[in-house]
Design an enzyme around this catalytic site. Structure first.
Site, PDB file in Angstrom:
ATOM      1  N   CYS A   2      30.253  28.663  20.621  1.00  0.00           N
ATOM      2  CA  CYS A   2      30.495  28.843  19.188  1.00  0.00           C
ATOM      3  C   CYS A   2      31.984  28.680  18.860  1.00  0.00           C
ATOM      4  O   CYS A   2      32.840  28.942  19.684  1.00  0.00           O
ATOM      5  CB  CYS A   2      30.033  30.185  18.662  1.00  0.00           C
ATOM      6  SG  CYS A   2      28.287  30.470  18.838  1.00  0.00           S
ATOM      7  N   ARG A  27      33.805  23.598  23.647  1.00  0.00           N
ATOM      8  CA  ARG A  27      33.279  24.914  24.016  1.00  0.00           C
ATOM      9  C   ARG A  27      31.771  24.897  24.225  1.00  0.00           C
ATOM     10  O   ARG A  27      31.224  25.804  24.834  1.00  0.00           O
ATOM     11  CB  ARG A  27      33.637  25.933  22.930  1.00  0.00           C
ATOM     12  CG  ARG A  27      35.136  26.107  22.770  1.00  0.00           C
ATOM     13  CD  ARG A  27      35.436  26.960  21.583  1.00  0.00           C
ATOM     14  NE  ARG A  27      34.953  28.306  21.777  1.00  0.00           N
ATOM     15  CZ  ARG A  27      35.630  29.277  22.361  1.00  0.00           C
ATOM     16  NH1 ARG A  27      36.831  29.030  22.826  1.00  0.00           N
ATOM     17  NH2 ARG A  27      35.119  30.472  22.506  1.00  0.00           N
ATOM     18  N   TRP A  77      26.233  27.893  19.313  1.00  0.00           N
ATOM     19  CA  TRP A  77      25.535  27.844  20.605  1.00  0.00           C
ATOM     20  C   TRP A  77      24.483  28.934  20.515  1.00  0.00           C
ATOM     21  O   TRP A  77      24.811  30.116  20.456  1.00  0.00           O
ATOM     22  CB  TRP A  77      26.522  28.104  21.737  1.00  0.00           C
ATOM     23  CG  TRP A  77      26.005  27.866  23.108  1.00  0.00           C
ATOM     24  CD1 TRP A  77      25.999  26.687  23.799  1.00  0.00           C
ATOM     25  CD2 TRP A  77      25.448  28.850  23.998  1.00  0.00           C
ATOM     26  NE1 TRP A  77      25.470  26.874  25.056  1.00  0.00           N
ATOM     27  CE2 TRP A  77      25.118  28.193  25.201  1.00  0.00           C
ATOM     28  CE3 TRP A  77      25.198  30.212  23.897  1.00  0.00           C
ATOM     29  CZ2 TRP A  77      24.552  28.852  26.289  1.00  0.00           C
ATOM     30  CZ3 TRP A  77      24.619  30.870  24.971  1.00  0.00           C
ATOM     31  CH2 TRP A  77      24.308  30.182  26.153  1.00  0.00           C
ATOM     32  N   ASN A 103      30.835  34.365  15.468  1.00  0.00           N
ATOM     33  CA  ASN A 103      30.718  34.203  16.927  1.00  0.00           C
ATOM     34  C   ASN A 103      30.402  35.568  17.512  1.00  0.00           C
ATOM     35  O   ASN A 103      30.992  36.561  17.083  1.00  0.00           O
ATOM     36  CB  ASN A 103      32.041  33.752  17.550  1.00  0.00           C
ATOM     37  CG  ASN A 103      32.400  32.328  17.212  1.00  0.00           C
ATOM     38  OD1 ASN A 103      31.647  31.621  16.556  1.00  0.00           O
ATOM     39  ND2 ASN A 103      33.575  31.912  17.661  1.00  0.00           N
ATOM     40  N   GLY A 104      29.544  35.612  18.527  1.00  0.00           N
ATOM     41  CA  GLY A 104      29.244  36.880  19.180  1.00  0.00           C
ATOM     42  C   GLY A 104      27.789  37.259  19.012  1.00  0.00           C
ATOM     43  O   GLY A 104      26.964  36.430  18.616  1.00  0.00           O
ATOM     44  N   GLU A 487      31.649  25.221  45.120  1.00  0.00           N
ATOM     45  CA  GLU A 487      32.212  24.677  43.887  1.00  0.00           C
ATOM     46  C   GLU A 487      31.816  23.201  43.702  1.00  0.00           C
ATOM     47  O   GLU A 487      31.491  22.779  42.598  1.00  0.00           O
ATOM     48  CB  GLU A 487      33.747  24.841  43.908  1.00  0.00           C
ATOM     49  CG  GLU A 487      34.503  24.187  42.769  1.00  0.00           C
ATOM     50  CD  GLU A 487      34.060  24.633  41.383  1.00  0.00           C
ATOM     51  OE1 GLU A 487      33.310  25.609  41.261  1.00  0.00           O
ATOM     52  OE2 GLU A 487      34.443  23.959  40.417  1.00  0.00           O
ATOM     53  N   LYS A 491      29.738  21.745  40.543  1.00  0.00           N
ATOM     54  CA  LYS A 491      30.206  20.645  39.694  1.00  0.00           C
ATOM     55  C   LYS A 491      29.092  19.615  39.514  1.00  0.00           C
ATOM     56  O   LYS A 491      28.857  19.130  38.414  1.00  0.00           O
ATOM     57  CB  LYS A 491      31.438  19.946  40.299  1.00  0.00           C
ATOM     58  CG  LYS A 491      32.731  20.645  40.158  1.00  0.00           C
ATOM     59  CD  LYS A 491      33.372  20.603  38.787  1.00  0.00           C
ATOM     60  CE  LYS A 491      33.039  21.762  37.924  1.00  0.00           C
ATOM     61  NZ  LYS A 491      33.476  23.080  38.209  1.00  0.00           N
ATOM     62  N   GLU A 494      26.341  21.001  37.229  1.00  0.00           N
ATOM     63  CA  GLU A 494      26.753  21.175  35.839  1.00  0.00           C
ATOM     64  C   GLU A 494      26.718  19.883  35.042  1.00  0.00           C
ATOM     65  O   GLU A 494      26.279  19.879  33.901  1.00  0.00           O
ATOM     66  CB  GLU A 494      28.190  21.714  35.772  1.00  0.00           C
ATOM     67  CG  GLU A 494      28.321  23.170  36.071  1.00  0.00           C
ATOM     68  CD  GLU A 494      29.754  23.653  35.879  1.00  0.00           C
ATOM     69  OE1 GLU A 494      30.680  23.000  36.395  1.00  0.00           O
ATOM     70  OE2 GLU A 494      29.939  24.674  35.216  1.00  0.00           O
ATOM     71  N   HIS A 510      18.929  28.794  59.434  1.00  0.00           N
ATOM     72  CA  HIS A 510      18.216  30.046  59.161  1.00  0.00           C
ATOM     73  C   HIS A 510      17.274  29.924  57.963  1.00  0.00           C
ATOM     74  O   HIS A 510      16.871  30.924  57.387  1.00  0.00           O
ATOM     75  CB  HIS A 510      19.211  31.189  58.945  1.00  0.00           C
ATOM     76  CG  HIS A 510      20.033  31.471  60.163  1.00  0.00           C
ATOM     77  ND1 HIS A 510      19.505  32.055  61.296  1.00  0.00           N
ATOM     78  CD2 HIS A 510      21.336  31.208  60.442  1.00  0.00           C
ATOM     79  CE1 HIS A 510      20.460  32.153  62.220  1.00  0.00           C
ATOM     80  NE2 HIS A 510      21.574  31.642  61.721  1.00  0.00           N
ATOM     81  N   LYS A 610      32.076  26.300  27.260  1.00  0.00           N
ATOM     82  CA  LYS A 610      33.335  26.388  28.005  1.00  0.00           C
ATOM     83  C   LYS A 610      33.729  27.838  28.251  1.00  0.00           C
ATOM     84  O   LYS A 610      34.242  28.171  29.309  1.00  0.00           O
ATOM     85  CB  LYS A 610      34.435  25.670  27.210  1.00  0.00           C
ATOM     86  CG  LYS A 610      35.790  25.641  27.894  1.00  0.00           C
ATOM     87  CD  LYS A 610      35.780  24.712  29.080  1.00  0.00           C
ATOM     88  CE  LYS A 610      37.064  24.731  29.860  1.00  0.00           C
ATOM     89  NZ  LYS A 610      36.865  24.198  31.225  1.00  0.00           N
TER      90      LYS A 610
HETATM   91  C1  AGP Z   1      32.992  25.835  35.303  1.00  0.00           C
HETATM   92  O1  AGP Z   1      32.818  24.481  35.496  1.00  0.00           O
HETATM   93  C2  AGP Z   1      32.026  26.440  34.397  1.00  0.00           C
HETATM   94  N1  AGP Z   1      32.161  25.913  33.100  1.00  0.00           N
HETATM   95  C3  AGP Z   1      31.811  27.935  34.480  1.00  0.00           C
HETATM   96  O2  AGP Z   1      31.224  28.230  35.697  1.00  0.00           O
HETATM   97  C4  AGP Z   1      33.067  28.825  34.327  1.00  0.00           C
HETATM   98  O3  AGP Z   1      33.857  28.697  35.452  1.00  0.00           O
HETATM   99  C5  AGP Z   1      32.633  30.270  34.125  1.00  0.00           C
HETATM  100  O4  AGP Z   1      31.875  30.384  32.953  1.00  0.00           O
HETATM  101  C6  AGP Z   1      33.801  31.228  34.073  1.00  0.00           C
HETATM  102  O5  AGP Z   1      34.673  30.939  33.034  1.00  0.00           O
HETATM  103  P1  AGP Z   1      36.141  31.509  33.000  1.00  0.00           P
HETATM  104  O6  AGP Z   1      36.855  30.972  34.177  1.00  0.00           O
HETATM  105  O7  AGP Z   1      36.711  31.018  31.692  1.00  0.00           O
HETATM  106  O8  AGP Z   1      36.035  33.006  33.039  1.00  0.00           O
END
Ligand code: AGP
Length: 615
Positions: A2, A27, A77, A103-104, A487, A491, A494, A510, A610
């Site tokens: 949002c 975002r 969102w 927002n929220g 990570e 990626k 995502e 395992h 974001k």
């Molecule tokens: C990262 O690619 C993601 N968009 C997501 O996992 C992000 O790292 C997570 O939401 C935490 O966000 P922050 O680092 O702003 O706290």
């Protein structure tokens, strides 16, 4: 997650709001809307999907829009109610004279809605936000004072909100309020702005006032007034944003993600700047207030984070334990907040967050503070809520990260952990001085080595092309690069929506080995010279014996690997402990090129935001 912009002033109101929303697009959102005051009326336009749809809608209605003098805009969102035009903001009261963007999450919206329905309010959407419109309209009906109506209303709200309100009967005045969701005012000359985040304003003003929880802003073109929840005026400091509008440009790259991956060598230089300038000198972390006394009473460190930041935290655990011997726990913020934690006043709690606004991490940090722990925040947003809670701070200085998938902020977090771990070792005297000097020397060399990786991505691109049709991937590593495997897999998930899972390589046999066949590629991280190389290589042989296709990410020059693996992605020589700062880069690129070949929306992947400002 949002975004809000409000504007009162002399410019083209629609253009200002659209450009503000465009700069918040990163975002993540599913619908958009705008309310403008034009010809003494409030006119509302809302569309589903991307902002281009709202732009087209406004263009189609151009003849009806004459000379708007103020307005509020929102990208939504969905949390309560599916993404739809009806659920998109702005929302109105029953008579349509009052408009609200929010927002929220309003936690007590059901109870408020019942009361308002009983009073005769007609609800149109399934959102929690709509109660705010009816609530404020109800108060306004009694007080005829919009600021007071907002103040009285927010006192009844439970949950999180950044909210902006306009009323037909109060020309060119926007009232904003916040609690547990960011909001700031942009100060101009003959114009003023209100927004949920700085990128919305940066094209117009760098002068900002950050609202604190329970503060209310009244914004007209000539005046900004901030009051507390009791109506007392609060004297606020105007802060000047450090960013230029160019930070929001792709600079010729096809996507922000690719631009941000390529910025990483300079990001590392920025993080190191002023902190590590001479390998003979100790690391300088000016805003870290941990002196020898605090360190002596420190019995453990807990690191709390989400998503990519959590993976940086995992690398941080390896580093801190290796360099200082202090025991470190790493936990997802969303888990930390719902269990009995062992945090106490002798614990150092480190919160890691790109945005500094992640709701779960903020709640976790607040809980840690209640237990009197010293809180160190590592964030890219020193202006964020999280940074404001910090006893100590390490700012990432990575510049604004627009792509939803974190890349350069991750590398900045890693480098911050290297610096912090070395800082601890230097204070505690826990490592050999010669070894520390070598590590510092290699840290300074990292940007050049990453530039080498970025200068030729042909192997990564052809690997991406070769494997883009696979539906599942396994990423394996051992030791400090387990964080990289997790990570790298995140990626890929995502931005390409391919199922990728990171495992500690030793765990493969395992359970996960049952999944292996020719349809399941296994990507492994192999750094020779360290303690894990031969072990991971054996795990790869086990996978090969099950017909899995193999991809190696390695600094080894051993030609034998070309016979074992289907693709070998080579990186420059690097010490194992420092290698995550290099191994993450090819994995970011691999995810990027696979998503790009599949035609995915790389910078704004579906369902993601974001900054996740709700629990
Ligand atoms: C990262 O690619 C993601 N968009 C997501 O996992 C992000 O790292 C997570 O939401 C935490 O966000 P922050 O680092 O702003 O706290």
């Amino acid at each position: 997650m949002c975004g809000i912009i409000g504007y009162v002033g002399y410019r083209d109101v629609v253009s200002v709001i659209l450009s503000g929303l465009t700069n918040l697009e990163y975002r993540g959102y599913d619908s958009a809307g705008i309310a403008i005051r034009d010809d003494g009326e409030i006119k509302i336009y809302k569309t589903l999907g991307k902002l281009i749809n709202l732009k087209n809608e406004l263009e189609a209605n151009r003849a009806q829009i004459h000379n708007p003098t103020s307005g509020i805009g929102h990208i939504r969102w969905a949390t309560h109610g599916s993404p739809s035009i009806i659920n998109a903001h702005p929302h109105t009261c029953t008579c349509g004279r009052l408009v609200v963007v929010h927002n929220g999450i309003i936690e007590n919206y059901k109870e408020l809605r019942e009361k308002l329905v009983a009073k005769g309010c007609k609800f149109k959407s399934q959102t929690d936000t709509e109660v705010i419109a009816h609530l404020v309209a109800d108060e306004f009906g009694q007080t005829k004072d919009l600021e007071l109506a907002v103040r009285n209303s927010v006192k009844k709200l439970q949950g999180a909100y950044a909210v902006c309100v306009m009323h037909k009967d109060v020309p060119d005045l926007i009232v904003g309020a916040r609690k547990h969701a960011p909001m700031l005012v942009g100060v101009g000359n003959g114009e003023n702005f209100i927004a949920s985040d700085t990128p919305a304003l940066i094209e117009y003003t760098k002068r900002t006032i950050y609202l604190e929880d329970n503060e209310i802003a009244v914004v007209t073109k000539d005046k900004v007034k901030i009051t507390d929840i009791n109506g007392n005026e609060v004297a606020k400091r105007i802060e000047v944003l450090p960013w230029e509008p160019v930070a929001l440009s792709k600079l010729g790259y096809k996507h922000f993600m690719l631009k941000e991956i390529h910025e990483q060598p300079d990001v590392i230089r920025n993080v190191l700047n002023g902190k590590l300038y001479d390998i003979e000198q100790p690391i300088i972390l000016g805003e870290v207030k941990l002196n020898k006394e605090i360190l002596k009473s420190l019995n453990k460190i807990q690191i709390i984070a989400c998503g990519t930041s959590l993976h940086a935290a995992l690398a941080g655990k390896y580093l801190i334990e290796d360099f200082s011997g202090i025991s470190v726990e790493v936990e997802a913020s969303s888990e930390y907040i719902y269990r009995k934690s062992t945090t106490d006043s002798s614990t150092l709690v480190i919160g890691v967050s790109q945005s500094g606004e992640t709701a779960d991490t903020i709640t976790a940090i607040k809980q840690a503070k209640e237990k009197n722990a010293h809180v160190l925040i590592i964030t890219n947003r020193p202006d964020s809520n999280m940074a404001r809670l910090a006893d100590s701070l390490i700012p990432l200085n990575a510049g604004i990260e627009v792509s939803v998938a974190a890349t350069k902020s991750y590398i900045a977090q890693l480098i911050s952990f290297y610096l912090f771990a070395i800082h601890l070792a230097e204070i505690k005297g826990s490592l050999d001085k010669g070894y520390l000097k070598n590590i510092k020397h290699e840290l300074i060399q990292l940007p050049t080595k990453i530039e080498e990786v970025l200068s030729d991505t042909s192997v990564i691109q052809s690997c991406a092309r070769k494997f883009s049709s696979y539906k599942n991937f396994i990423y394996i590593a051992r030791g400090i690069n387990l964080s990289t495997a997790l990570e790298g897999a995140l990626k890929l998930k995502e931005i390409s929506y391919i199922n990728a899972t990171g495992y500690a390589a030793g765990e493969l046999k395992h359970g996960p080995i049952a999944m292996l066949d020719e349809t399941m590629p296994v990507l492994s991280i192999l750094i020779p010279g360290g303690i894990t190389y031969e072990k991971v290589l054996s795990n790869c042989e086990e996978a090969k014996a099950r017909n899995a296709k193999l991809i190696a990410l390695t600094s080894s020059t051993d030609k034998k690997l070309d016979n074992i693996f289907d693709v070998v992605i080579r990186i420059p020589q690097v010490t194992e402990i420092l290698s995550p700062a290099i191994t993450c880069v090819p994995l970011q690129l691999l995810a990027y090129y696979i998503a790009e070949f599949l035609g995915k929306d790389v910078d704004q992947p579906r369902n993601l935001a974001k900054s996740v400002t709700v629990e």
